[in-house]
Scaffold this active site. Structure first.
Site, PDB file in Angstrom:
ATOM      1  N   TYR A  23      50.111  31.273  31.697  1.00  0.00           N
ATOM      2  CA  TYR A  23      50.158  30.848  33.104  1.00  0.00           C
ATOM      3  C   TYR A  23      51.243  29.817  33.407  1.00  0.00           C
ATOM      4  O   TYR A  23      51.407  29.434  34.565  1.00  0.00           O
ATOM      5  CB  TYR A  23      48.776  30.318  33.513  1.00  0.00           C
ATOM      6  CG  TYR A  23      47.689  31.354  33.381  1.00  0.00           C
ATOM      7  CD1 TYR A  23      47.717  32.517  34.154  1.00  0.00           C
ATOM      8  CD2 TYR A  23      46.635  31.194  32.477  1.00  0.00           C
ATOM      9  CE1 TYR A  23      46.733  33.488  34.035  1.00  0.00           C
ATOM     10  CE2 TYR A  23      45.642  32.154  32.355  1.00  0.00           C
ATOM     11  CZ  TYR A  23      45.695  33.289  33.133  1.00  0.00           C
ATOM     12  OH  TYR A  23      44.722  34.255  33.007  1.00  0.00           O
ATOM     13  N   ASN A  74      44.667  34.258  45.106  1.00  0.00           N
ATOM     14  CA  ASN A  74      44.607  34.465  43.668  1.00  0.00           C
ATOM     15  C   ASN A  74      43.155  34.192  43.303  1.00  0.00           C
ATOM     16  O   ASN A  74      42.751  33.035  43.162  1.00  0.00           O
ATOM     17  CB  ASN A  74      45.543  33.520  42.912  1.00  0.00           C
ATOM     18  CG  ASN A  74      45.506  33.784  41.415  1.00  0.00           C
ATOM     19  OD1 ASN A  74      44.630  34.526  40.934  1.00  0.00           O
ATOM     20  ND2 ASN A  74      46.415  33.185  40.674  1.00  0.00           N
ATOM     21  N   ASP A  87      34.408  42.392  50.080  1.00  0.00           N
ATOM     22  CA  ASP A  87      33.706  42.645  51.347  1.00  0.00           C
ATOM     23  C   ASP A  87      34.009  41.569  52.383  1.00  0.00           C
ATOM     24  O   ASP A  87      34.128  41.867  53.575  1.00  0.00           O
ATOM     25  CB  ASP A  87      32.186  42.712  51.112  1.00  0.00           C
ATOM     26  CG  ASP A  87      31.742  44.063  50.569  1.00  0.00           C
ATOM     27  OD1 ASP A  87      32.575  44.996  50.517  1.00  0.00           O
ATOM     28  OD2 ASP A  87      30.555  44.180  50.200  1.00  0.00           O
ATOM     29  N   HIS A 100      48.809  36.958  41.657  1.00  0.00           N
ATOM     30  CA  HIS A 100      48.474  36.518  40.296  1.00  0.00           C
ATOM     31  C   HIS A 100      49.713  35.937  39.631  1.00  0.00           C
ATOM     32  O   HIS A 100      50.827  36.423  39.873  1.00  0.00           O
ATOM     33  CB  HIS A 100      47.978  37.690  39.435  1.00  0.00           C
ATOM     34  CG  HIS A 100      46.780  38.352  39.999  1.00  0.00           C
ATOM     35  ND1 HIS A 100      45.530  37.791  39.949  1.00  0.00           N
ATOM     36  CD2 HIS A 100      46.660  39.512  40.683  1.00  0.00           C
ATOM     37  CE1 HIS A 100      44.674  38.598  40.567  1.00  0.00           C
ATOM     38  NE2 HIS A 100      45.332  39.638  41.019  1.00  0.00           N
ATOM     39  N   LEU A 101      49.500  34.951  38.782  1.00  0.00           N
ATOM     40  CA  LEU A 101      50.621  34.402  38.010  1.00  0.00           C
ATOM     41  C   LEU A 101      51.078  35.412  36.969  1.00  0.00           C
ATOM     42  O   LEU A 101      52.275  35.636  36.773  1.00  0.00           O
ATOM     43  CB  LEU A 101      50.190  33.103  37.321  1.00  0.00           C
ATOM     44  CG  LEU A 101      49.888  31.956  38.283  1.00  0.00           C
ATOM     45  CD1 LEU A 101      48.509  31.406  38.041  1.00  0.00           C
ATOM     46  CD2 LEU A 101      50.920  30.870  38.176  1.00  0.00           C
ATOM     47  N   SER A 102      50.102  36.003  36.270  1.00  0.00           N
ATOM     48  CA  SER A 102      50.413  36.978  35.217  1.00  0.00           C
ATOM     49  C   SER A 102      50.382  38.391  35.801  1.00  0.00           C
ATOM     50  O   SER A 102      49.878  38.596  36.915  1.00  0.00           O
ATOM     51  CB  SER A 102      49.394  36.857  34.083  1.00  0.00           C
ATOM     52  OG  SER A 102      48.092  37.173  34.554  1.00  0.00           O
ATOM     53  N   ARG A 111      41.252  43.669  32.929  1.00  0.00           N
ATOM     54  CA  ARG A 111      41.953  43.033  34.056  1.00  0.00           C
ATOM     55  C   ARG A 111      42.659  44.057  34.946  1.00  0.00           C
ATOM     56  O   ARG A 111      43.244  43.698  35.966  1.00  0.00           O
ATOM     57  CB  ARG A 111      42.979  42.002  33.549  1.00  0.00           C
ATOM     58  CG  ARG A 111      42.353  40.821  32.839  1.00  0.00           C
ATOM     59  CD  ARG A 111      43.400  39.780  32.466  1.00  0.00           C
ATOM     60  NE  ARG A 111      42.937  38.963  31.362  1.00  0.00           N
ATOM     61  CZ  ARG A 111      42.168  37.870  31.482  1.00  0.00           C
ATOM     62  NH1 ARG A 111      41.815  37.447  32.670  1.00  0.00           N
ATOM     63  NH2 ARG A 111      41.767  37.204  30.422  1.00  0.00           N
TER      64      ARG A 111
HETATM   65  C1  DQA Z   1      44.983  35.452  37.151  1.00  0.00           C
HETATM   66  C2  DQA Z   1      44.705  36.685  36.288  1.00  0.00           C
HETATM   67  C3  DQA Z   1      43.219  36.866  36.070  1.00  0.00           C
HETATM   68  O1  DQA Z   1      42.975  37.989  35.242  1.00  0.00           O
HETATM   69  C4  DQA Z   1      42.631  35.644  35.376  1.00  0.00           C
HETATM   70  O2  DQA Z   1      41.242  35.781  35.240  1.00  0.00           O
HETATM   71  C5  DQA Z   1      42.973  34.386  36.069  1.00  0.00           C
HETATM   72  C6  DQA Z   1      44.335  34.210  36.571  1.00  0.00           C
HETATM   73  C7  DQA Z   1      46.491  35.180  37.268  1.00  0.00           C
HETATM   74  O3  DQA Z   1      46.874  34.424  38.164  1.00  0.00           O
HETATM   75  O4  DQA Z   1      47.294  35.701  36.482  1.00  0.00           O
HETATM   76  O5  DQA Z   1      42.171  33.468  36.168  1.00  0.00           O
HETATM   77  O6  DQA Z   1      44.472  35.684  38.446  1.00  0.00           O
END
Ligand code: DQA
Length: 145
Positions: A23, A74, A87, A100-102, A111
């Site tokens: 991250y 996020n 919902d 998402h960061l990743s 995921r």
């Molecule tokens: C996340 C990716 C999710 O899978 C993970 O549970 C996170 C961070 C991301 O920003 O990459 O908490 O949302």
């Protein structure tokens, strides 16, 4: 003026020290400062919130109706589990962007499922903290269509 709600879910308060190899080292405070800076540059307003609680995120989504033009979320791990957040987004009918960061699709299979992705108009992922200002830009583009 366009107003955007930025929501961060569980464990994103630990950004900077949480698995920095995944991250990055940018803290949540840094990320929020980047968002404010980008918003100022684009002439829009942003409000940022983070919670580790699903219900708190849902309450902010509900309260956004009639107040915010767009939601950037996020949802952390709730992305992969929360039909309730999905919902809530559907209920308020506010254009929502997944962030998402990743890159969740390049990680573990669990995921790869995103309930947020089912109701968001687009997703930005895999750009680390830089994804936040990118998301604001993407949202503004969408709202100006
Ligand atoms: C996340 C990716 C999710 O899978 C993970 O549970 C996170 C961070 C991301 O920003 O990459 O908490 O949302």
């Amino acid at each position: 003026m366009i107003s955007i709600l930025i929501l961060n879910g569980p464990s994103l308060n630990l950004l900077g020290t949480r698995q920095p190899e995944v991250y990055g080292t940018t803290t949540l405070a840094d990320v929020e400062a980047m968002c404010l800076q980008k918003a100022e540059k684009l002439g829009v307003s942003v409000e940022c919130h983070q919670s580790n609680h699903e219900g708190a995120l849902i309450d902010w989504i509900h309260a956004a109706r009639g107040v915010f033009d767009g939601i950037i979320i996020n949802a952390g791990a709730y992305t992969h589990t929360s039909i309730a957040i999905m919902d809530a987004i559907t209920s308020v009918e506010i254009p929502t962007l997944e962030l998402h960061l990743s890159d969740i699709h390049a990680r573990e299979e669990f995921r790869h499922v995103s309930y947020i992705g089912k109701v968001a108009f687009d997703a930005i992922m895999g750009h680390g903290a830089d994804g936040y200002p990118m998301a604001i830009e993407r949202m503004v583009k969408e709202l100006q269509k």
